[in-house]
Motif scaffolding. Sequence first.
Motif, short mmCIF file in Angstrom:
data_model
loop_
_atom_site.label_atom_id
_atom_site.label_comp_id
_atom_site.label_asym_id
_atom_site.label_seq_id
_atom_site.Cartn_x
_atom_site.Cartn_y
_atom_site.Cartn_z
N ALA A 1 2.72 9.59 0.58
CA ALA A 1 3.90 8.64 0.10
C ALA A 1 3.71 7.32 1.24
O ALA A 1 4.03 6.15 0.52
CB ALA A 1 5.20 9.29 0.31
N LEU A 2 3.56 7.65 2.43
CA LEU A 2 3.76 6.49 3.43
C LEU A 2 2.62 5.53 3.13
O LEU A 2 2.62 4.45 3.10
CB LEU A 2 3.64 7.14 4.90
N GLU A 3 1.14 6.23 2.96
CA GLU A 3 0.17 5.22 2.62
C GLU A 3 0.27 4.42 1.20
O GLU A 3 -0.20 3.42 1.42
CB GLU A 3 -1.15 5.91 2.63
N ASN A 4 0.86 5.30 0.31
CA ASN A 4 0.96 4.45 -0.93
C ASN A 4 1.85 3.38 -0.66
O ASN A 4 1.90 2.04 -1.07
CB ASN A 4 1.67 5.49 -2.00
N VAL A 5 2.97 3.42 0.08
CA VAL A 5 4.04 2.28 0.52
C VAL A 5 3.38 1.15 1.30
O VAL A 5 3.41 -0.05 0.83
CB VAL A 5 5.24 2.72 1.06
N MET A 6 2.44 1.51 2.23
CA MET A 6 1.92 0.52 2.89
C MET A 6 0.66 -0.19 2.17
O MET A 6 0.51 -1.38 2.66
CB MET A 6 1.01 1.41 4.10
N GLU B 1 -1.18 -7.71 6.19
CA GLU B 1 -0.46 -7.38 7.27
C GLU B 1 -1.24 -6.60 8.02
O GLU B 1 -2.14 -5.86 7.97
CB GLU B 1 0.80 -6.56 6.74
N LYS B 2 -0.91 -6.40 9.59
CA LYS B 2 -1.37 -5.50 10.41
C LYS B 2 -1.06 -4.13 10.16
O LYS B 2 0.11 -3.84 9.90
CB LYS B 2 -1.09 -5.86 11.84
N PRO B 3 -2.03 -3.14 10.06
CA PRO B 3 -1.83 -1.91 9.90
C PRO B 3 -0.51 -1.31 10.48
O PRO B 3 0.46 -0.58 10.07
CB PRO B 3 -3.14 -1.16 10.04
N GLN B 4 -0.43 -1.65 11.93
CA GLN B 4 0.72 -1.10 12.72
C GLN B 4 2.16 -1.48 11.90
O GLN B 4 3.14 -0.99 12.05
CB GLN B 4 0.83 -1.18 14.21
N VAL B 5 2.06 -2.80 11.65
CA VAL B 5 3.31 -3.55 11.15
C VAL B 5 3.68 -3.03 9.91
O VAL B 5 4.79 -2.63 9.37
CB VAL B 5 2.97 -5.02 11.18
N ALA B 6 2.60 -2.78 9.07
CA ALA B 6 2.60 -2.08 7.80
C ALA B 6 3.38 -0.68 7.71
O ALA B 6 4.27 -0.61 6.91
CB ALA B 6 1.48 -2.27 7.07
N GLU B 7 2.86 -0.18 8.75
CA GLU B 7 3.30 1.34 8.90
C GLU B 7 4.93 1.41 9.26
O GLU B 7 5.60 2.02 8.77
CB GLU B 7 2.55 2.03 9.78
N LYS B 8 5.10 0.44 10.20
CA LYS B 8 6.70 0.42 10.69
C LYS B 8 7.51 0.14 9.65
O LYS B 8 8.49 0.75 9.41
CB LYS B 8 6.73 -0.59 11.71
N LYS B 9 7.09 -1.01 8.83
CA LYS B 9 7.67 -1.51 7.78
C LYS B 9 7.73 -0.50 6.73
O LYS B 9 9.26 0.03 6.17
CB LYS B 9 7.23 -2.71 6.89
N ALA B 10 6.88 0.42 6.31
CA ALA B 10 6.95 1.40 5.38
C ALA B 10 7.86 2.49 5.78
O ALA B 10 8.65 3.14 4.93
CB ALA B 10 5.48 1.79 5.00
N LYS B 11 7.89 2.89 6.92
CA LYS B 11 8.57 3.87 7.51
C LYS B 11 10.14 3.50 7.41
O LYS B 11 10.92 4.15 7.11
CB LYS B 11 8.27 4.09 8.92
N ASP B 12 10.25 2.19 7.78
CA ASP B 12 11.72 1.77 7.85
C ASP B 12 12.57 1.84 6.42
O ASP B 12 13.34 2.41 5.93
CB ASP B 12 11.84 0.25 8.29
N ILE B 13 11.49 1.32 5.45
CA ILE B 13 12.00 1.37 3.87
C ILE B 13 12.28 2.89 3.57
O ILE B 13 13.12 3.32 2.87
CB ILE B 13 11.07 0.75 3.03
N LEU B 14 11.30 3.63 3.59
CA LEU B 14 11.26 5.00 3.24
C LEU B 14 12.68 5.84 3.96
O LEU B 14 13.11 6.73 3.37
CB LEU B 14 9.69 5.89 3.75
#
Length: 217
Positions: free
Chosen positions: A96-101, A109-122
């Motif tokens: 799910a996290l990867e799909n959102v990223m 987007e930088k991977p770390q930033v994308a991951e942080k954003k995706a986690k916040d939205i999830l």
Amino acid sequence: MIHTRGVKKSFGSLQVLKGIDLNIAKSEIVAIVGPSGAGKTTLLQIIGTLDMPNSGMLVINDTDTSRLKDKELAAFRNRNIGFVFQFHQLLPEFTALENVMIPALIGKEKPQVAEKKAKDILDFLKLSDRMEHKPAELSGGEKQRVAVARALINDPAVILADEPSGSLDTKNKEELHALFFELRDKMKQTFVIVTHDEQLAQHTDRIIHMKDGVIIE
Ligand SMILES: Nc1ncnc2c1ncn2[C@@H]1O[C@H](COP(=O)(O)OP(=O)(O)O)[C@@H](O)[C@H]1O
Ligand SMILES: [Mg+2]
């Protein structure tokens, strides 16, 4: 924010859209309703720049989309438009996290930033504990919420949804619809939703009725 003027579309000799004029404002939730074959999906695909009209104009956020070349259009779509389909269309091999990223990574987007954003939205969508699961391990309602998270990640101008609750049971349907309104109220998110669901349509700001390739009324 979204304007169409005289949008026409034919497939071979079949004219599916016969001149669509539409204005949608920021943070508006608009429902498009009408019988099967009316041209609703075709219109949504054109607003989403996934398909091109034969004539007419589509302006999104002051950009005349017909002026964009293929690569520019793909980047514009990635940045400005989120999609939610009837069947989630999540990639099965990814969590799910990867799909959102993914849309953020496509947008460079930088991977770390994308991951942080995706986690916040999830997290906001109450999916934190489902993040590491693959689509097959999620319920129908969860899959659609992940699809909404994916649509949100690039902070799009508009989310286009085609029968988003068409494959959900009543409880999940109501939760998904409530989420759309929450996102509008908290994030001023704009939505254009093709739906057969009377309850959802009645709650939106505006219902656009389509029949035989035209907007009626
Ligand atoms: N790619 C296509 N090629 C040929 N005909 C199509 C295509 N897409 C849609 N159509 C036809 O256009 C009409 C409108 O379809 P659609 O936009 O999917 O309507 P709706 O979503 O309102 O049910 C239908 O008659 C459909 O068969
Ligand atoms: Mg359709």
